[in-house]
Design an enzyme around this catalytic site. Structure first.
Site, PDB file in Angstrom:
ATOM      1  N   GLU A   1      -8.671   0.223  -2.981  1.00  0.00           N
ATOM      2  CA  GLU A   1      -9.497   0.260  -1.764  1.00  0.00           C
ATOM      3  C   GLU A   1     -10.384   1.482  -1.860  1.00  0.00           C
ATOM      4  O   GLU A   1      -9.905   2.577  -2.192  1.00  0.00           O
ATOM      5  CB  GLU A   1      -8.621   0.416  -0.525  1.00  0.00           C
ATOM      6  CG  GLU A   1      -7.772  -0.771  -0.205  1.00  0.00           C
ATOM      7  CD  GLU A   1      -6.885  -0.471   1.001  1.00  0.00           C
ATOM      8  OE1 GLU A   1      -6.972   0.623   1.584  1.00  0.00           O
ATOM      9  OE2 GLU A   1      -6.094  -1.340   1.338  1.00  0.00           O
TER      10      GLU A   1
ATOM     11  N   ARG B   1      -9.535   7.868  -1.144  1.00  0.00           N
ATOM     12  CA  ARG B   1     -10.503   8.307  -0.137  1.00  0.00           C
ATOM     13  C   ARG B   1     -11.424   9.360  -0.728  1.00  0.00           C
ATOM     14  O   ARG B   1     -11.048  10.084  -1.652  1.00  0.00           O
ATOM     15  CB  ARG B   1      -9.778   8.874   1.096  1.00  0.00           C
ATOM     16  CG  ARG B   1      -8.954   7.837   1.840  1.00  0.00           C
ATOM     17  CD  ARG B   1      -8.420   8.408   3.136  1.00  0.00           C
ATOM     18  NE  ARG B   1      -9.463   8.542   4.121  1.00  0.00           N
ATOM     19  CZ  ARG B   1      -9.675   7.687   5.122  1.00  0.00           C
ATOM     20  NH1 ARG B   1      -8.880   6.647   5.297  1.00  0.00           N
ATOM     21  NH2 ARG B   1     -10.656   7.878   5.968  1.00  0.00           N
TER      22      ARG B   1
ATOM     23  N   GLU C   1     -10.938  -9.543   3.093  1.00  0.00           N
ATOM     24  CA  GLU C   1      -9.668  -9.149   3.686  1.00  0.00           C
ATOM     25  C   GLU C   1      -9.952  -9.036   5.175  1.00  0.00           C
ATOM     26  O   GLU C   1     -10.732  -8.181   5.613  1.00  0.00           O
ATOM     27  CB  GLU C   1      -9.157  -7.816   3.119  1.00  0.00           C
ATOM     28  CG  GLU C   1      -7.833  -7.421   3.777  1.00  0.00           C
ATOM     29  CD  GLU C   1      -7.139  -6.220   3.148  1.00  0.00           C
ATOM     30  OE1 GLU C   1      -7.375  -5.945   1.945  1.00  0.00           O
ATOM     31  OE2 GLU C   1      -6.365  -5.564   3.862  1.00  0.00           O
TER      32      GLU C   1
ATOM     33  N   HIS D   1      -5.677   3.460  -1.608  1.00  0.00           N
ATOM     34  CA  HIS D   1      -7.003   3.803  -1.099  1.00  0.00           C
ATOM     35  C   HIS D   1      -7.359   5.185  -1.621  1.00  0.00           C
ATOM     36  O   HIS D   1      -6.750   6.181  -1.245  1.00  0.00           O
ATOM     37  CB  HIS D   1      -6.953   3.796   0.439  1.00  0.00           C
ATOM     38  CG  HIS D   1      -8.297   4.029   1.088  1.00  0.00           C
ATOM     39  ND1 HIS D   1      -8.477   3.917   2.441  1.00  0.00           N
ATOM     40  CD2 HIS D   1      -9.500   4.367   0.579  1.00  0.00           C
ATOM     41  CE1 HIS D   1      -9.752   4.172   2.728  1.00  0.00           C
ATOM     42  NE2 HIS D   1     -10.386   4.455   1.617  1.00  0.00           N
TER      43      HIS D   1
ATOM     44  N   ASN E   1       0.855  -1.193   0.000  1.00  0.00           N
ATOM     45  CA  ASN E   1       0.000   0.000   0.000  1.00  0.00           C
ATOM     46  C   ASN E   1       0.892   1.246   0.000  1.00  0.00           C
ATOM     47  O   ASN E   1       1.701   1.440   0.921  1.00  0.00           O
ATOM     48  CB  ASN E   1      -0.896  -0.039   1.244  1.00  0.00           C
ATOM     49  CG  ASN E   1      -1.833   1.147   1.308  1.00  0.00           C
ATOM     50  OD1 ASN E   1      -1.404   2.280   1.097  1.00  0.00           O
ATOM     51  ND2 ASN E   1      -3.095   0.920   1.603  1.00  0.00           N
TER      52      ASN E   1
ATOM     53  N   THR F   1      -8.191   3.508   8.277  1.00  0.00           N
ATOM     54  CA  THR F   1      -9.432   2.742   8.338  1.00  0.00           C
ATOM     55  C   THR F   1      -9.597   2.094   9.709  1.00  0.00           C
ATOM     56  O   THR F   1      -8.749   1.326  10.145  1.00  0.00           O
ATOM     57  CB  THR F   1      -9.408   1.637   7.248  1.00  0.00           C
ATOM     58  OG1 THR F   1      -8.901   2.201   6.049  1.00  0.00           O
ATOM     59  CG2 THR F   1     -10.797   1.077   7.026  1.00  0.00           C
TER      60      THR F   1
ATOM     61  N   HIS G   1      -3.724  -4.721   7.632  1.00  0.00           N
ATOM     62  CA  HIS G   1      -3.828  -3.590   8.547  1.00  0.00           C
ATOM     63  C   HIS G   1      -2.948  -3.792   9.777  1.00  0.00           C
ATOM     64  O   HIS G   1      -3.116  -4.747  10.511  1.00  0.00           O
ATOM     65  CB  HIS G   1      -5.266  -3.291   8.988  1.00  0.00           C
ATOM     66  CG  HIS G   1      -5.462  -1.820   9.227  1.00  0.00           C
ATOM     67  ND1 HIS G   1      -5.020  -1.200  10.351  1.00  0.00           N
ATOM     68  CD2 HIS G   1      -5.984  -0.851   8.444  1.00  0.00           C
ATOM     69  CE1 HIS G   1      -5.284   0.088  10.264  1.00  0.00           C
ATOM     70  NE2 HIS G   1      -5.859   0.334   9.105  1.00  0.00           N
TER      71      HIS G   1
ATOM     72  N   ARG H   1      -7.400  12.784   0.413  1.00  0.00           N
ATOM     73  CA  ARG H   1      -6.343  13.357   1.265  1.00  0.00           C
ATOM     74  C   ARG H   1      -4.950  12.853   0.899  1.00  0.00           C
ATOM     75  O   ARG H   1      -3.957  13.466   1.249  1.00  0.00           O
ATOM     76  CB  ARG H   1      -6.632  13.101   2.743  1.00  0.00           C
ATOM     77  CG  ARG H   1      -6.454  11.672   3.173  1.00  0.00           C
ATOM     78  CD  ARG H   1      -6.429  11.566   4.677  1.00  0.00           C
ATOM     79  NE  ARG H   1      -7.741  11.620   5.249  1.00  0.00           N
ATOM     80  CZ  ARG H   1      -8.088  10.912   6.333  1.00  0.00           C
ATOM     81  NH1 ARG H   1      -7.202  10.151   6.945  1.00  0.00           N
ATOM     82  NH2 ARG H   1      -9.301  10.985   6.821  1.00  0.00           N
TER      83      ARG H   1
ATOM     84  N   HIS I   1       0.983   6.264   1.786  1.00  0.00           N
ATOM     85  CA  HIS I   1       1.810   7.198   2.563  1.00  0.00           C
ATOM     86  C   HIS I   1       2.746   8.039   1.693  1.00  0.00           C
ATOM     87  O   HIS I   1       3.148   9.129   2.091  1.00  0.00           O
ATOM     88  CB  HIS I   1       2.646   6.441   3.594  1.00  0.00           C
ATOM     89  CG  HIS I   1       1.887   6.056   4.837  1.00  0.00           C
ATOM     90  ND1 HIS I   1       0.531   6.205   4.963  1.00  0.00           N
ATOM     91  CD2 HIS I   1       2.314   5.540   6.009  1.00  0.00           C
ATOM     92  CE1 HIS I   1       0.158   5.782   6.157  1.00  0.00           C
ATOM     93  NE2 HIS I   1       1.216   5.372   6.821  1.00  0.00           N
TER      94      HIS I   1
HETATM   95  N1  PXP Z   1      -5.789  -3.138   4.126  1.00  0.00           N
HETATM   96  C1  PXP Z   1      -6.751  -2.190   4.171  1.00  0.00           C
HETATM   97  C2  PXP Z   1      -8.137  -2.572   3.766  1.00  0.00           C
HETATM   98  C3  PXP Z   1      -6.465  -0.876   4.589  1.00  0.00           C
HETATM   99  O1  PXP Z   1      -7.444   0.049   4.636  1.00  0.00           O
HETATM  100  C4  PXP Z   1      -5.128  -0.542   4.909  1.00  0.00           C
HETATM  101  C5  PXP Z   1      -4.789   0.868   5.284  1.00  0.00           C
HETATM  102  O2  PXP Z   1      -5.027   1.712   4.220  1.00  0.00           O
HETATM  103  C6  PXP Z   1      -4.153  -1.555   4.826  1.00  0.00           C
HETATM  104  C7  PXP Z   1      -4.511  -2.846   4.450  1.00  0.00           C
HETATM  105  C8  PXP Z   1      -2.728  -1.288   5.150  1.00  0.00           C
HETATM  106  O3  PXP Z   1      -2.602  -1.010   6.516  1.00  0.00           O
HETATM  107  P1  PXP Z   1      -1.219  -0.522   7.105  1.00  0.00           P
HETATM  108  O4  PXP Z   1      -0.896   0.784   6.466  1.00  0.00           O
HETATM  109  O5  PXP Z   1      -1.487  -0.430   8.574  1.00  0.00           O
HETATM  110  O6  PXP Z   1      -0.205  -1.583   6.760  1.00  0.00           O
END
Ligand code: PXP
Length: 244
Positions: A70, A45, A151, A43, A7, A101, A190, A49, A10
């Site tokens: 996402e 959003r 997931e 993601h 992901n 999330t 997550h 953001r 960031h």
């Molecule tokens: N899976 C989903 C559905 C999420 O919303 C997120 C955060 O955007 C992640 C995985 C990744 O989480 P993390 O950034 O804590 O590794």
């Protein structure tokens, strides 16, 4: 081998801190793939953001692995997904005030709404996964929507330690069994990091983990390609240790 979705939200968060054009998440996707990512996860959003529409469009064209989008279960997002056609959509709950999330999608109490979105996405040939807490009722409801994957939200496991974490892991393991029993694809994510991911990937039938924060955080010090390849090695070793 359990697949790794990286992901890259960031990277866009840093860009948006200055409303600038750098660092570009498109570059991050290239490096993540060079490091061995099996999928790029973003993601989009509702408040844009971090990741924006332009990012998703260009990623769709440039990613060589798979694009996992996402998004919240709204008409606007479903329309965007139908245009972009990512390889997979993961429906997530979304609140404007949250930092990230929080909690899984409540499929049980929003069944008709979620099922309608799943149907529209499925009809366009998009594979759909629902991000849910490790609860039987949510898994059963997911199956009924026609989604092909769940997931499992690993946040509660990641946020705890010791006996509490053990019991969260047991919850995830039994939710995983239920998921496989119902013939759904088993993904998770997550809060996973270089210390807590081995136990999750060792769960029988785990197909994929999606990891953002810890990989991008480590990338600041070691570079993104290396941060991704270290996570891939960790997953590989965890599977050998578990003899999966
Ligand atoms: N899976 C989903 C559905 C999420 O919303 C997120 C955060 O955007 C992640 C995985 C990744 O989480 P993390 O950034 O804590 O590794």
């Amino acid at each position: 081998m359990v697949k790794l979705g990286v992901n890259i939200d960031h990277v866009a968060t840093v860009r948006q801190a200055r409303l600038a054009t750098e660092p570009d998440p498109i570059h991050a996707a290239v490096l993540a793939e060079l490091g061995g990512a099996d999928q790029i996860t973003v993601h989009l959003r509702e408040d844009r953001r971090h990741i924006n529409d332009r990012d998703v469009r260009i990623l769709r064209e440039t990613i060589k692995t798979k694009l996992n989008l996402e998004m919240a279960c709204t008409n606007e997002m479903v329309q965007i997904a139908l245009e972009i056609k990512p390889d997979m959509v993961t429906l997530v709950p979304e609140k404007r005030e949250e930092l990230t999330t929080e909690g899984g999608l409540d499929v049980v109490n929003n069944f008709d709404h979620v099922a309608k979105a799943v149907k529209a996405l499925n009809e366009a040939g998009i594979f759909v996964s629902l991000f849910i807490d490790p609860e039987y009722s949510q898994i059963e409801a997911t199956k009924k929507t026609g989604a092909e994957a769940v997931e499992i939200h690993t946040g509660a496991y990641a946020d705890t330690t010791g006996a509490e974490q053990r019991s969260e892991l047991v919850r995830i393991i039994s939710a995983s069994e239920k998921t496989r029993e119902l013939g759904l694809v088993l993904n998770s994510g997550h809060g996973l990091n270089y210390r807590n991911t081995a136990e999750i990937v060792a769960i029988p039938g785990m197909n994929e983990v999606n990891i953002g924060h810890s990989i991008i955080g480590r990338a600041i010090f070691v570079g993104l390609e290396r941060a991704v390849s270290e996570m891939k090695e960790l997953i590989h070793k965890a599977l050998i240790d578990a003899r999966v």
